[in-house]
Design an enzyme around this catalytic site. Structure first.
Site, PDB file in Angstrom:
ATOM      1  N   ARG A   1      22.977  85.777  -4.342  1.00 42.88           N
ATOM      2  CA  ARG A   1      23.377  84.387  -4.083  1.00 42.88           C
ATOM      3  C   ARG A   1      23.075  83.479  -5.267  1.00 42.88           C
ATOM      4  NH1 ARG A   1      22.698  80.834   1.522  1.00 42.88           N
ATOM      5  NH2 ARG A   1      23.708  78.980   0.694  1.00 42.88           N
TER       6      ARG A   1
ATOM      7  N   LYS B   1      22.605  75.998   3.338  1.00 35.98           N
ATOM      8  CA  LYS B   1      21.575  75.295   2.561  1.00 35.98           C
ATOM      9  C   LYS B   1      21.647  73.813   2.892  1.00 35.98           C
ATOM     10  CE  LYS B   1      20.984  77.896  -1.732  1.00 35.98           C
ATOM     11  NZ  LYS B   1      21.070  77.739  -3.189  1.00 35.98           N
TER      12      LYS B   1
ATOM     13  N   GLU C   1      18.983  83.802  -0.629  1.00 30.00           N
ATOM     14  CA  GLU C   1      18.973  83.777  -2.095  1.00 30.00           C
ATOM     15  C   GLU C   1      17.839  84.609  -2.699  1.00 30.00           C
ATOM     16  OE1 GLU C   1      20.275  80.049  -3.793  1.00 30.00           O
ATOM     17  OE2 GLU C   1      19.190  80.480  -5.637  1.00 30.00           O
TER      18      GLU C   1
ATOM     19  N   ASN D   1      24.779  79.758  -8.629  1.00 34.26           N
ATOM     20  CA  ASN D   1      24.192  78.671  -9.411  1.00 34.26           C
ATOM     21  C   ASN D   1      24.664  78.677 -10.865  1.00 34.26           C
ATOM     22  OD1 ASN D   1      22.643  77.667  -7.240  1.00 34.26           O
ATOM     23  ND2 ASN D   1      21.192  79.342  -7.527  1.00 34.26           N
TER      24      ASN D   1
ATOM     25  N   GLU E   1      33.902  73.626  -8.773  1.00 35.95           N
ATOM     26  CA  GLU E   1      33.266  74.719  -8.008  1.00 35.95           C
ATOM     27  C   GLU E   1      34.276  75.840  -7.720  1.00 35.95           C
ATOM     28  OE1 GLU E   1      29.994  74.801  -7.413  1.00 35.95           O
ATOM     29  OE2 GLU E   1      29.257  72.752  -7.121  1.00 35.95           O
TER      30      GLU E   1
ATOM     31  N   HIS F   1      28.225  65.623  -9.004  1.00 36.61           N
ATOM     32  CA  HIS F   1      27.763  67.019  -9.030  1.00 36.61           C
ATOM     33  C   HIS F   1      28.803  67.957  -9.663  1.00 36.61           C
ATOM     34  CE1 HIS F   1      25.645  70.625  -7.931  1.00 36.61           C
ATOM     35  NE2 HIS F   1      26.725  71.070  -7.319  1.00 36.61           N
TER      36      HIS F   1
ATOM     37  N   ARG G   1      12.790  71.408  15.792  1.00 35.84           N
ATOM     38  CA  ARG G   1      12.780  72.697  15.074  1.00 35.84           C
ATOM     39  C   ARG G   1      14.153  73.352  14.959  1.00 35.84           C
ATOM     40  NH1 ARG G   1       8.077  73.559  18.135  1.00 35.84           N
ATOM     41  NH2 ARG G   1       6.242  72.922  16.953  1.00 35.84           N
TER      42      ARG G   1
ATOM     43  N   HIS H   1      24.538  75.581 -12.839  1.00 37.48           N
ATOM     44  CA  HIS H   1      23.800  74.589 -12.056  1.00 37.48           C
ATOM     45  C   HIS H   1      22.442  74.223 -12.629  1.00 37.48           C
ATOM     46  CE1 HIS H   1      27.015  75.025  -9.238  1.00 37.48           C
ATOM     47  NE2 HIS H   1      26.447  74.215  -8.369  1.00 37.48           N
TER      48      HIS H   1
HETATM   49  P1  NAD Z   1      29.761  63.160  -1.739  1.00 46.15           P
HETATM   50  O1  NAD Z   1      29.323  63.644  -0.429  1.00 46.15           O
HETATM   51  O2  NAD Z   1      28.958  62.082  -2.375  1.00 46.15           O
HETATM   52  O3  NAD Z   1      31.277  62.674  -1.639  1.00 46.15           O
HETATM   53  C1  NAD Z   1      31.901  62.148  -2.774  1.00 46.15           C
HETATM   54  C2  NAD Z   1      32.514  60.776  -2.505  1.00 46.15           C
HETATM   55  O4  NAD Z   1      33.735  60.931  -1.804  1.00 46.15           O
HETATM   56  C3  NAD Z   1      31.664  59.842  -1.668  1.00 46.15           C
HETATM   57  O5  NAD Z   1      31.806  58.546  -2.166  1.00 46.15           O
HETATM   58  C4  NAD Z   1      32.299  59.949  -0.291  1.00 46.15           C
HETATM   59  O6  NAD Z   1      32.091  58.792   0.476  1.00 46.15           O
HETATM   60  C5  NAD Z   1      33.739  60.103  -0.635  1.00 46.15           C
HETATM   61  N1  NAD Z   1      34.575  60.798   0.331  1.00 46.15           N
HETATM   62  C6  NAD Z   1      34.268  61.942   0.987  1.00 46.15           C
HETATM   63  N2  NAD Z   1      35.326  62.389   1.661  1.00 46.15           N
HETATM   64  C7  NAD Z   1      36.328  61.504   1.467  1.00 46.15           C
HETATM   65  C8  NAD Z   1      37.675  61.424   1.889  1.00 46.15           C
HETATM   66  N3  NAD Z   1      38.220  62.397   2.607  1.00 46.15           N
HETATM   67  N4  NAD Z   1      38.410  60.350   1.520  1.00 46.15           N
HETATM   68  C9  NAD Z   1      37.857  59.386   0.740  1.00 46.15           C
HETATM   69  N5  NAD Z   1      36.611  59.421   0.264  1.00 46.15           N
HETATM   70  C10 NAD Z   1      35.857  60.470   0.628  1.00 46.15           C
HETATM   71  O7  NAD Z   1      29.812  64.337  -2.811  1.00 46.15           O
HETATM   72  P2  NAD Z   1      30.291  65.867  -2.774  1.00 46.15           P
HETATM   73  O8  NAD Z   1      30.792  66.124  -4.119  1.00 46.15           O
HETATM   74  O9  NAD Z   1      31.123  66.163  -1.611  1.00 46.15           O
HETATM   75  O10 NAD Z   1      28.921  66.654  -2.552  1.00 46.15           O
HETATM   76  C11 NAD Z   1      27.916  66.655  -3.519  1.00 46.15           C
HETATM   77  C12 NAD Z   1      26.612  67.048  -2.877  1.00 46.15           C
HETATM   78  O11 NAD Z   1      26.729  68.349  -2.334  1.00 46.15           O
HETATM   79  C13 NAD Z   1      25.466  67.092  -3.853  1.00 46.15           C
HETATM   80  O12 NAD Z   1      24.355  66.451  -3.276  1.00 46.15           O
HETATM   81  C14 NAD Z   1      25.172  68.568  -3.999  1.00 46.15           C
HETATM   82  O13 NAD Z   1      23.813  68.837  -4.294  1.00 46.15           O
HETATM   83  C15 NAD Z   1      25.558  69.090  -2.665  1.00 46.15           C
HETATM   84  N6  NAD Z   1      25.889  70.515  -2.651  1.00 46.15           N
HETATM   85  C16 NAD Z   1      25.297  71.293  -1.720  1.00 46.15           C
HETATM   86  C17 NAD Z   1      25.584  72.641  -1.644  1.00 46.15           C
HETATM   87  C18 NAD Z   1      24.989  73.482  -0.558  1.00 46.15           C
HETATM   88  O14 NAD Z   1      25.113  74.702  -0.597  1.00 46.15           O
HETATM   89  N7  NAD Z   1      24.364  72.878   0.421  1.00 46.15           N
HETATM   90  C19 NAD Z   1      26.512  73.189  -2.534  1.00 46.15           C
HETATM   91  C20 NAD Z   1      27.119  72.362  -3.478  1.00 46.15           C
HETATM   92  C21 NAD Z   1      26.800  71.016  -3.519  1.00 46.15           C
HETATM   93 ZN    ZN Z   2      27.367  73.088  -6.871  1.00 48.04          ZN
END
Ligand code: NAD
Ligand code: ZN
Length: 359
Positions: free
Chosen positions: A242, A144, A238, A246, A186, A266, A122, A249
């Site tokens: 918040r 999130k 949200e 989006n 972003e 993304h 939990r 998005h």
């Molecule tokens: P990701 O986690 O897939 O990373 C992108 C790529 O970069 C991957 O191939 C990863 O292995 C590589 N990578 C990461 N760090 C690296 C580094 N330092 N050196 C070399 N390679 C590296 O993608 P992302 O863009 O970081 O995140 C996207 C995700 O985040 C989506 O699923 C999205 O929905 C989520 N997201 C969540 C929130 C939230 O509030 N929780 C907000 C925005 C996005």
């Molecule tokens: Zn985003």
């Protein structure tokens, strides 16, 4: 220099931004209350940084049991199957309620590992160690967590605040160009929705950001985190403000879902989505076409796409938008733009307008 952004609210935590933070074992270990630390990372990040983090933790606290678990890289790892696997690994590890999960990677790792931490017994502690620009400016902050279903992104998840966030900007040196640009989308979003001066600053510093000038990137991260912190501490679940985060998005998630999470990443989808949202805002008389042009020009300059990928069925995109978490009672709800620095939620947009905004 380490920049600090404090996030207030019912469970305050600190975001540290600086070069080399992942080697500061004492700082990392200070957030582990028990004897178990599980480092979750992906196939690209594990070989680069996971050993270093484990060694730093171990050196600071020799009594700690550290394990590294590696998930496949990419959005498809944000699945219920991987989530279940992480829980089984926590069980095999003997993780108790005082265990700590370190999410070392991009948003995929952060969302998945954060969700596992939210559910294991939990809820156990989670420290976010973002290694992509996108995760540093957005996903690691605000609590999130989620996994995707084939029917839609982030449909299963929980709010689970991190204990701390360490954004080690040294990790950005290995980040592929495409991922750096995704994060910049972003960053632009914060300027667009609530800080016209920041949008000007991004325009002025676009070349330095693309050239990965360390100080410029750190400033962009700190300013972005300050915006995110200000919003999430006032509206953690949200219920109102918040939702402005989006911006772009609803379009973005529809594109990502329709492409089966294998097309635009993304941040790229968000760039396209923001231009669609700006176009929609102009159609509805909220923004002017010049604002849309300016936004699109900046995103293009940052190497981001601004057009909906060819071959996607507009009707299918709108169907995904109706299942978006932001939609209420099947009505199309968008964050619309009133020009640089201002946005608002518009609850009921006509389908024809949404279709026209796709370009
Ligand atoms: P990701 O986690 O897939 O990373 C992108 C790529 O970069 C991957 O191939 C990863 O292995 C590589 N990578 C990461 N760090 C690296 C580094 N330092 N050196 C070399 N390679 C590296 O993608 P992302 O863009 O970081 O995140 C996207 C995700 O985040 C989506 O699923 C999205 O929905 C989520 N997201 C969540 C929130 C939230 O509030 N929780 C907000 C925005 C996005
Ligand atoms: Zn985003």
């Amino acid at each position: 220099m380490t920049r600090i952004v404090d996030v207030g609210g019912h469970a305050p935590y600190r975001i540290a931004i600086g070069d080399g933070l992942l080697s500061d074992g004492a700082a990392l270990a200070s957030h582990v209350r028990g004897r178990h630390a599980m480092i979750v990372s992906d196939a690209h990040v594990t070989p680069l940084y996971a050993r270093g983090v484990a060694d730093a933790l171990q050196a600071a606290n020799p009594g700690l049991r550290c394990m590294v678990t590696c998930i496949p890289a990419g959005e498809s790892a944000k699945s219920l199957d991987r989530f279940a696997e992480l829980l089984r690994e926590l069980a095999d590890f003997g993780a108790t309620r005082d265990a700590c999960v370190f999410a070392l990677g991009g948003g995929v790792v952060g969302d998945l590992a954060g969700f596992a931490a939210a559910c294991w017994m939990r809820g156990i502690d989670c420290v976010q160690l973002p290694t992509t620009l996108l995760a540093m400016v957005d996903s690691s902050v605000g609590g999130k967590t989620a996994v995707d279903l084939p029917q839609g992104k982030n449909l299963v998840g929980a709010f689970h605040l991190p204990r701390a966030v360490f954004a080690d900007t040294a990790t950005l040196r290995t980040l592929p160009d495409r991922e750096l640009r995704a994060g910049l989308a972003e960053v632009v979003k914060y300027g667009a929705i609530r800080d016209a001066a920041f949008l000007d600053w991004i325009e002025t510093h676009a070349d330095a950001l693309l050239a990965r000038d360390a100080d410029t990137l750190a400033e962009a991260i700190a300013r972005s985190c300050a915006h995110k912190a200000a919003i999430v501490e006032r509206d953690p679940f949200e219920r109102g403000e918040r939702a402005l985060l989006n911006f772009g998005h609803t379009f973005a998630h529809a594109i990502e879902t329709e492409q089966g999470y294998g097309g635009l990443n993304h941040g790229e989808a968000v760039a396209v989505g923001m231009v669609c949202a700006a176009r929609l805002s102009a159609r509805l008389g909220m923004a002017v076409a010049d604002d849309t042009q300016r936004l699109a020009a900046l995103l293009r300059r940052l190497g981001l796409p601004v057009d909906v990928p060819a071959g996607l069925d507009p009707a299918a995109l709108v169907a995904h938008m109706r299942l978006d978490k932001k939609a209420i009672a099947g009505r199309l709800r968008f964050v619309l733009w009133s020009g640089a620095g201002a946005a608002q939620v518009v609850p009921d947009v006509a389908e024809a307008e949404a279709l026209a905004a796709l370009g």
